[in-house]
Write a protein that holds these residues in place. Structure first.
Motif, PDB file in Angstrom:
ATOM      1  N   SER A   1      47.642  18.073  90.288  1.00 45.45           N
ATOM      2  CA  SER A   1      48.673  17.906  91.275  1.00 45.45           C
ATOM      3  C   SER A   1      47.827  17.276  92.340  1.00 45.45           C
ATOM      4  CB  SER A   1      49.272  19.086  91.756  1.00 45.45           C
ATOM      5  OG  SER A   1      50.053  19.727  90.771  1.00 45.45           O
TER       6      SER A   1
ATOM      7  N   ARG B   1      48.537  16.168  96.277  1.00 44.89           N
ATOM      8  CA  ARG B   1      49.188  16.413  97.554  1.00 44.89           C
ATOM      9  C   ARG B   1      49.065  15.114  98.162  1.00 44.89           C
ATOM     10  NH1 ARG B   1      47.345  22.608  98.994  1.00 44.89           N
ATOM     11  NH2 ARG B   1      45.427  21.455  98.690  1.00 44.89           N
TER      12      ARG B   1
ATOM     13  N   THR C   1      54.291  15.649  96.489  1.00 45.91           N
ATOM     14  CA  THR C   1      53.301  15.922  95.441  1.00 45.91           C
ATOM     15  C   THR C   1      53.627  15.274  94.124  1.00 45.91           C
ATOM     16  OG1 THR C   1      53.032  18.300  96.185  1.00 45.91           O
ATOM     17  CG2 THR C   1      52.574  17.836  93.931  1.00 45.91           C
TER      18      THR C   1
END
Length: 272
Positions: free
Chosen positions: A220, A222, A240
């Motif tokens: 992931s 950000r 995200t």
């Protein structure tokens, strides 16, 4: 007994942790000596540039659930290029050391250039349970290279996950934990006044799904995006982006320049 599904949870591999200097994870002399001996390296193990010392960087941390075993990442300047040369090859050793003996290890070469120079390491012992009986550990490499004077994108904090196979440590996954990219095609124009318009810090999570015997990994990013709405106003948005990586029997893929999170209008995306 651990159940495999209970081990699928988010892990700590954030930029803030990655950026910590390796002196927070010091190595004892005997661990460095054991790693050097395993690699067949002879010479002074004093710090890099200190009277011909070969130790360019080192970081050590106890193995979770086995505190008498140390995870070590060591960079050795076997070619005596020195910290100020900016090029030349440096030997990297990642090892598990117990009682002054290497239990398992791997050796590779860091090829220094304008983009990559030995900076430091950090050992990541988050619970990367890839299967009920296989726990990986991470080594984060930070480059001290200045990089090109003008660039459209960059990456840093390189994380590699290793698993033990007998006397060998095998890398199974690699990613950068931080990156940035420009969206302004004139970012390298006169004056170089524009700053990069999007950056991302990345984290890893172990998924419940399995591919070829190992859990899938979710990466992931950000993302923080700055958009120039007018001469006086910059709008900042955060979101995200996420991808799931599957083990193919050998690797999840090693890519230290992840671009899945790049905005569609970034310079690098438009150039594809």
């Amino acid at each position: 007994m651990r159940t495999f599904l209970s081990l699928a949870f988010a892990l700590v591999a954030t930029l803030s942790n990655a950026a910590r200097a390796s002196e927070e994870q010091p190595c004892s002399d005997d661990v460095v000596a054991a790693a050097a001996q395993w690699a067949g390296v002879n010479g002074s193990l004093a710090p890099w540039g200190n009277g011909g010392g070969m130790l360019a960087a080192a970081s050590c941390k106890a193995m979770p659930d086995a505190p008498d075993t140390t995870i070590a990442a060591v960079a050795l300047d076997t070619n005596h290029v020195g910290p100020s040369s900016g090029d030349g090859n440096v030997t990297q050793v990642v090892a598990l050391v117990k009682g002054g003996q290497v239990l398992a290890a791997t050796r590779s070469t860091i090829e220094q250039d304008v983009l990559t120079q030995v900076g430091g390491y950090r050992i990541d012992t988050a619970p990367y349970w890839l299967s009920p009986d296989v726990r990986a550990f991470g080594v984060i490499f930070d480059s001290s290279a200045r990089g090109p004077s003008c660039a459209d994108a960059a990456a840093d904090h390189e994380l590699t996950l290793f698993v033990r196979e007998g006397r060998t440590l095998r890398p199974v996954f690699g990613t950068n934990l931080y990156g940035w990219v420009n969206t302004d095609p004139n970012s390298c124009g006169a004056g170089f006044e524009a700053e990069h318009d999007a950056d991302a810090s990345m984290t890893i999570a172990v998924e419940k799904t399995i591919s070829h015997g190992f859990a899938d990994l979710a990466l992931s990013a950000r993302v923080t995006r700055n958009e120039q709405k007018s001469q006086q106003r910059i709008e900042t948005t955060k979101y995200t982006k996420r991808i799931v990586l599957h083990y193919d029997g050998k690797t999840y893929g090693i890519n230290m320049f992840r671009d899945f999170w790049y905005p569609a209008d970034s310079v690098m995306t438009r150039s594809k």
